[in-house]
Design an enzyme around this catalytic site. Structure first.
Site, PDB file in Angstrom:
ATOM      1  N   ASP A  39       0.852  -1.172   0.000  1.00  0.00           N
ATOM      2  CA  ASP A  39       0.000   0.000   0.000  1.00  0.00           C
ATOM      3  C   ASP A  39       0.903   1.241   0.000  1.00  0.00           C
ATOM      4  OD1 ASP A  39      -2.424   1.562   0.408  1.00  0.00           O
ATOM      5  OD2 ASP A  39      -1.764   1.786   2.486  1.00  0.00           O
TER       6      ASP A  39
ATOM      7  N   ASP B 181      -0.344   5.135   0.934  1.00  0.00           N
ATOM      8  CA  ASP B 181      -0.646   6.115   1.975  1.00  0.00           C
ATOM      9  C   ASP B 181      -0.686   5.461   3.347  1.00  0.00           C
ATOM     10  OD1 ASP B 181      -1.073   8.600   0.430  1.00  0.00           O
ATOM     11  OD2 ASP B 181      -2.645   7.418  -0.521  1.00  0.00           O
TER      12      ASP B 181
ATOM     13  N   SER C 113      -5.059   2.700  -3.410  1.00  0.00           N
ATOM     14  CA  SER C 113      -6.375   3.224  -3.786  1.00  0.00           C
ATOM     15  C   SER C 113      -6.263   4.562  -4.500  1.00  0.00           C
ATOM     16  CB  SER C 113      -7.259   3.373  -2.539  1.00  0.00           C
ATOM     17  OG  SER C 113      -7.572   2.118  -1.995  1.00  0.00           O
TER      18      SER C 113
END
Length: 219
Positions: free
Chosen positions: A14, A16, A110
């Site tokens: 991921d 962030d 995302s």
């Protein structure tokens, strides 16, 4: 009992909260949006980490149209891409990514591609060659699609991969894909990841002669 060492063939990362600390920007943008919608900003911030913006909006305003959410999401992405004030690497991220330079790893975020490039650049971090961004998937985390695609592009089964995540939605997505999870920071600690560290300075990365990646908590 939480592990102190995990072994993997590939890593799914991921961005962030995991590689990049962008909390200052995320909170500024989402607080403005929450106030405009008549929502409690503090309660809003409990929902938004780890998801695509439109997915968070759909949860917070379930009766609003998808078109409105997508329009607001596009506007929010533009704001976030332009606002890099306070975007810094998570402690240990530069050395961590340097250790992965010759090892199979992918970014699974995302964020869209423009935001990922902007934030990684602002933090002075190299973008992995394999990147799964918002444009790559049809469903946001906690759906496992992003992690499944990341594993497939690297050529490994999800069970052979370890995901790095900071949020409840991200950890749920990784687990649904069948991967084990290294949790980064306080949000992840509440989700009982397979291994937890406060930041990436607490993790050692080594590889053995068989190509296995060893992840060891050092503190």
């Amino acid at each position: 009992m939480q592990a102190s060492t995990l072994t993997a063939r590939a890593l799914l990362l991921d961005m962030d909260g995991t590689l990049v600390n962008s909390d200052a920007v995320v909170e500024r943008v989402w607080r403005r949006w929450a106030v405009a919608q008549g929502l409690d900003p503090e309660e809003t911030l409990k929902v938004v980490h780890g998801r695509q913006g439109h997915a968070s909006m759909a949860e917070l305003l379930p009766h609003r149209s998808t078109a409105e959410n997508l329009a607001d999401n596009a506007d929010m992405l533009a704001q976030e891409t332009a606002d890099l004030d306070g975007v810094v690497p998570v402690p240990g991220a530069p050395a961590f990514l340097a250790a992965l330079a010759e090892l199979p790893h992918a970014l699974v975020t995302s964020a869209d591609a423009a935001l990922a490039e902007a934030r990684m650049g602002a933090a002075g971090l190299p973008l992995p060659a394999v990147r799964i961004t918002a444009e790559s998937v049809g469903a946001s985390k906690p759906d496992p699609e992003g992690f499944l695609k990341g594993a497939a592009e690297l050529g490994f089964a999800p069970a052979e991969c370890v995901a790095f995540e900071d949020s409840e939605a991200g950890i749920a997505a990784a687990r649904a894909a069948g991967s084990r999870v290294v949790g980064i920071g306080p949000r992840a600690a509440a989700c009982a990841p397979d291994l937890h560290v406060d930041d990436l300075t607490q993790l050692a990365v080594t590889a053995d002669h068989q190509g296995r990646i060893l992840l060891t908590r050092t503190a």
